[in-house]
Design a protein around this motif. Sequence first.
Motif, mmCIF file in Angstrom:
data_model
loop_
_atom_site.group_PDB
_atom_site.id
_atom_site.type_symbol
_atom_site.label_atom_id
_atom_site.label_comp_id
_atom_site.label_asym_id
_atom_site.label_seq_id
_atom_site.Cartn_x
_atom_site.Cartn_y
_atom_site.Cartn_z
ATOM 1 N N LYS A 1 0.841 -1.199 0.000
ATOM 2 C CA LYS A 1 0.000 0.000 0.000
ATOM 3 C C LYS A 1 0.880 1.255 0.000
ATOM 4 C CE LYS A 1 -3.144 2.564 2.940
ATOM 5 N NZ LYS A 1 -3.176 2.882 4.348
ATOM 6 N N SER A 2 0.521 2.206 -0.822
ATOM 7 C CA SER A 2 1.276 3.449 -0.921
ATOM 8 C C SER A 2 1.212 4.241 0.380
ATOM 9 C CB SER A 2 0.720 4.315 -2.057
ATOM 10 O OG SER A 2 1.355 5.583 -2.047
ATOM 11 N N LEU A 3 2.357 4.784 0.782
ATOM 12 C CA LEU A 3 2.446 5.679 1.934
ATOM 13 C C LEU A 3 2.781 7.104 1.476
ATOM 14 C CD1 LEU A 3 4.454 3.308 4.325
ATOM 15 C CD2 LEU A 3 1.978 3.724 4.293
ATOM 16 N N ALA A 4 2.470 7.393 0.214
ATOM 17 C CA ALA A 4 2.763 8.710 -0.363
ATOM 18 C C ALA A 4 2.157 9.810 0.504
ATOM 19 C CB ALA A 4 2.213 8.799 -1.783
ATOM 20 N N GLY A 5 2.956 10.822 0.787
ATOM 21 C CA GLY A 5 2.493 11.982 1.534
ATOM 22 C C GLY A 5 2.501 11.816 3.041
ATOM 23 N N ASP A 6 2.793 10.614 3.554
ATOM 24 C CA ASP A 6 2.782 10.369 5.002
ATOM 25 C C ASP A 6 4.216 10.168 5.486
ATOM 26 O OD1 ASP A 6 2.518 9.447 7.623
ATOM 27 O OD2 ASP A 6 0.712 8.288 7.174
ATOM 28 N N PHE A 7 4.848 11.262 5.903
ATOM 29 C CA PHE A 7 6.254 11.203 6.295
ATOM 30 C C PHE A 7 6.487 10.236 7.455
ATOM 31 C CE2 PHE A 7 9.906 12.449 8.808
ATOM 32 C CZ PHE A 7 10.902 12.400 7.850
ATOM 33 N N GLY A 8 5.657 10.303 8.486
ATOM 34 C CA GLY A 8 5.833 9.427 9.644
ATOM 35 C C GLY A 8 5.756 7.965 9.260
ATOM 36 N N ALA A 9 4.750 7.604 8.487
ATOM 37 C CA ALA A 9 4.585 6.211 8.057
ATOM 38 C C ALA A 9 5.767 5.759 7.208
ATOM 39 C CB ALA A 9 3.277 6.045 7.292
ATOM 40 N N GLN A 10 6.249 6.631 6.318
ATOM 41 C CA GLN A 10 7.401 6.277 5.494
ATOM 42 C C GLN A 10 8.657 6.091 6.344
ATOM 43 O OE1 GLN A 10 8.358 8.320 1.880
ATOM 44 N NE2 GLN A 10 6.222 8.524 1.262
ATOM 45 N N THR A 11 8.813 6.907 7.364
ATOM 46 C CA THR A 11 9.999 6.799 8.215
ATOM 47 C C THR A 11 9.970 5.494 8.999
ATOM 48 O OG1 THR A 11 10.150 9.201 8.353
ATOM 49 C CG2 THR A 11 11.354 7.936 10.026
ATOM 50 N N TYR A 12 8.830 5.170 9.613
ATOM 51 C CA TYR A 12 8.713 3.896 10.324
ATOM 52 C C TYR A 12 8.959 2.718 9.381
ATOM 53 C CZ TYR A 12 6.884 5.936 14.645
ATOM 54 O OH TYR A 12 6.737 6.631 15.823
ATOM 55 N N GLN A 13 8.389 2.779 8.178
ATOM 56 C CA GLN A 13 8.572 1.690 7.219
ATOM 57 C C GLN A 13 10.025 1.593 6.782
ATOM 58 O OE1 GLN A 13 6.135 -0.621 6.323
ATOM 59 N NE2 GLN A 13 7.966 -1.666 5.591
ATOM 60 N N THR A 14 10.681 2.722 6.605
ATOM 61 C CA THR A 14 12.099 2.714 6.245
ATOM 62 C C THR A 14 12.905 1.988 7.314
ATOM 63 O OG1 THR A 14 11.901 4.746 4.957
ATOM 64 C CG2 THR A 14 14.104 4.175 5.747
ATOM 65 N N PHE A 15 12.649 2.294 8.588
ATOM 66 C CA PHE A 15 13.360 1.604 9.658
ATOM 67 C C PHE A 15 13.007 0.112 9.702
ATOM 68 C CE2 PHE A 15 14.331 5.837 11.478
ATOM 69 C CZ PHE A 15 15.697 5.654 11.691
ATOM 70 N N ARG A 16 11.762 -0.245 9.414
ATOM 71 C CA ARG A 16 11.401 -1.670 9.352
ATOM 72 C C ARG A 16 12.169 -2.367 8.223
ATOM 73 N NH1 ARG A 16 6.339 0.258 11.141
ATOM 74 N NH2 ARG A 16 5.537 0.620 9.057
ATOM 75 N N ASN A 17 12.301 -1.678 7.090
ATOM 76 C CA ASN A 17 13.031 -2.253 5.964
ATOM 77 C C ASN A 17 14.520 -2.413 6.287
ATOM 78 O OD1 ASN A 17 10.591 -2.285 4.606
ATOM 79 N ND2 ASN A 17 11.030 -0.462 3.392
ATOM 80 N N ILE A 18 15.098 -1.417 6.948
ATOM 81 C CA ILE A 18 16.494 -1.514 7.368
ATOM 82 C C ILE A 18 16.654 -2.662 8.364
ATOM 83 C CG2 ILE A 18 18.350 -0.359 8.657
ATOM 84 C CD1 ILE A 18 17.308 2.296 7.439
ATOM 85 N N GLU A 19 15.712 -2.756 9.293
ATOM 86 C CA GLU A 19 15.762 -3.815 10.301
ATOM 87 C C GLU A 19 15.753 -5.199 9.645
ATOM 88 O OE1 GLU A 19 13.761 -4.371 14.613
ATOM 89 O OE2 GLU A 19 12.364 -3.905 12.979
ATOM 90 N N ALA A 20 14.933 -5.385 8.618
ATOM 91 C CA ALA A 20 14.871 -6.672 7.917
ATOM 92 C C ALA A 20 16.203 -6.982 7.232
ATOM 93 C CB ALA A 20 13.730 -6.661 6.891
ATOM 94 N N THR A 21 16.808 -5.984 6.618
ATOM 95 C CA THR A 21 18.107 -6.173 5.977
ATOM 96 C C THR A 21 19.163 -6.528 7.010
ATOM 97 O OG1 THR A 21 17.585 -4.668 4.157
ATOM 98 C CG2 THR A 21 19.916 -5.030 4.621
ATOM 99 N N LEU A 22 19.176 -5.794 8.124
ATOM 100 C CA LEU A 22 20.159 -6.063 9.169
ATOM 101 C C LEU A 22 19.976 -7.455 9.758
ATOM 102 C CD1 LEU A 22 20.296 -2.607 10.972
ATOM 103 C CD2 LEU A 22 22.125 -3.699 9.634
ATOM 104 N N GLN A 23 18.731 -7.895 9.900
ATOM 105 C CA GLN A 23 18.471 -9.234 10.437
ATOM 106 C C GLN A 23 19.125 -10.296 9.553
ATOM 107 O OE1 GLN A 23 14.314 -10.253 10.830
ATOM 108 N NE2 GLN A 23 14.761 -11.822 12.333
ATOM 109 N N GLU A 24 19.030 -10.119 8.233
ATOM 110 C CA GLU A 24 19.670 -11.061 7.306
ATOM 111 C C GLU A 24 21.179 -11.074 7.480
ATOM 112 O OE1 GLU A 24 18.577 -11.300 3.168
ATOM 113 O OE2 GLU A 24 16.695 -10.245 3.596
ATOM 114 N N ALA A 25 21.757 -9.929 7.903
ATOM 115 C CA ALA A 25 23.202 -9.815 8.096
ATOM 116 C C ALA A 25 23.625 -10.209 9.512
ATOM 117 C CB ALA A 25 23.648 -8.381 7.804
ATOM 118 N N GLY A 26 22.651 -10.585 10.355
ATOM 119 C CA GLY A 26 22.958 -10.960 11.728
ATOM 120 C C GLY A 26 23.091 -9.771 12.659
#
Length: 128
Positions: free
Chosen positions: A42-67
């Motif tokens: 789902k698009s989060l266009a225009g919602d800075f807070g939602a995009q920021t939280y999602q960005t951190f979730r995406n980083i967290e998923a990448t970091l989890q793969e790296a241990g």
Amino acid sequence: MKKTFVRGTWQQSRAFSPAIVTEGGRIVWIAGHTGQKDQDGKSLAGDFGAQTYQTFRNIEATLQEAGATLKDIVTMTVFLTDPRHTTRMTEIRTEIFGSDFPASAAITVTGFADPAMLIEIQGIAVIE
């Protein structure tokens, strides 16, 4: 891995440390991550807070793969399309990191490849 936070003074109010000293460990270089869509697409266009939280979730998923975890990030560069969003980004970063903030820079850009993007974050993590 030993991590020492240089706390600074005013930097705490902006949710970053002026420096982090690490000894030992492996380095994880984190490419730019964004969050213009949630986990269901789902698009989060225009919602800075939602995009920021999602960005951190995406980083967290990448970091989890790296241990690694978000707490292993020692520095990050935050790219924003609107400097007025820095205060909200600081609030969200405080929620995520508590008082052990990574070193950081916030840079305002004129735009991203996807016009719906409002934030992109890249960084470096150090793990055992």
